[in-house]
Design a protein around this motif. Structure first.
Motif, PDB file in Angstrom:
ATOM      1  N   LEU A 156      -9.606   1.346   2.025  1.00 38.94           N
ATOM      2  CA  LEU A 156      -9.832   0.051   2.257  1.00 38.94           C
ATOM      3  C   LEU A 156      -8.311  -0.624   1.768  1.00 38.94           C
ATOM      4  CD1 LEU A 156     -13.328  -1.214   1.401  1.00 38.94           C
ATOM      5  CD2 LEU A 156     -12.429  -0.364   3.713  1.00 38.94           C
ATOM      6  N   SER A 157      -7.925  -1.592   2.459  1.00 36.48           N
ATOM      7  CA  SER A 157      -6.576  -2.679   1.870  1.00 36.48           C
ATOM      8  C   SER A 157      -6.906  -4.085   2.039  1.00 36.48           C
ATOM      9  CB  SER A 157      -5.510  -2.114   2.967  1.00 36.48           C
ATOM     10  OG  SER A 157      -4.977  -0.898   2.917  1.00 36.48           O
ATOM     11  N   CYS A 158      -6.351  -4.663   1.287  1.00 31.67           N
ATOM     12  CA  CYS A 158      -6.503  -6.008   1.141  1.00 31.67           C
ATOM     13  C   CYS A 158      -5.155  -6.682   0.901  1.00 31.67           C
ATOM     14  CB  CYS A 158      -7.458  -6.405   0.075  1.00 31.67           C
ATOM     15  SG  CYS A 158      -7.863  -8.381  -0.076  1.00 31.67           S
ATOM     16  N   ALA A 159      -4.808  -7.369   1.990  1.00 31.65           N
ATOM     17  CA  ALA A 159      -3.444  -7.969   1.997  1.00 31.65           C
ATOM     18  C   ALA A 159      -3.661  -9.334   1.762  1.00 31.65           C
ATOM     19  CB  ALA A 159      -2.601  -7.864   3.326  1.00 31.65           C
ATOM     20  N   THR A 160      -2.697  -9.846   0.729  1.00 27.84           N
ATOM     21  CA  THR A 160      -2.883 -11.260   0.356  1.00 27.84           C
ATOM     22  C   THR A 160      -1.512 -12.061   0.547  1.00 27.84           C
ATOM     23  OG1 THR A 160      -2.060 -10.813  -1.961  1.00 27.84           O
ATOM     24  CG2 THR A 160      -4.275 -10.321  -1.711  1.00 27.84           C
TER      25      THR A 160
END
Length: 120
Positions: free
Chosen positions: A19-23
């Motif tokens: 999983l990736s979470c770009a902010t």
């Protein structure tokens, strides 16, 4: 502030997902980042979290040795590597950000969630 989680999907038991979470709009380098999950009919629980520098991490007992949280401060992105997935890992996974030191139970910003489904 926006958090965009991605990488969920359908996987067979024993498989892996990242999983990736770009902010954006967040002072990422001074934010504690966390991953949470919520299974149907259950409360949302913390899975893992990580300090600003990445030098400190926390894992729920249920995922220790199975999941790895990491962050890339140059990309303002946090990751969750999930290995040896089990059907009980099926949930919606959320990333969250807290503009305060690790560890914290108060998260200010949340992503939209990404579904992870593990088939047996």
């Amino acid at each position: 502030v926006q958090l965009q989680a991605s990488g969920g999907g359908l996987v067979q038991a024993g498989g892996s997902l990242r999983l990736s979470c770009a902010t954006s709009g967040l002072t990422f380098t001074t934010s504690t980042m966390g991953w949470f999950r919520q299974a149907p009919g259950k409360e949302r629980d913390v899975v893992a979290d990580i300090s600003w520098s990445g030098s400190s991490t926390y894992y729920a007992d249920s995922v220790k040795g199975q999941f790895t949280i990491s962050r890339d401060n140059a990309k303002n992105t946090v990751y969750l590597q999930m290995n040896s997935l089990k059907p009980e890992d099926t949930a919606v996974y959320y990333c969250a950000a807290a503009p305060r030191p690790w560890r914290t139970i108060r998260y200010d910003y949340w992503g939209q969630g990404t579904q992870v489904t593990v088939s047996s």
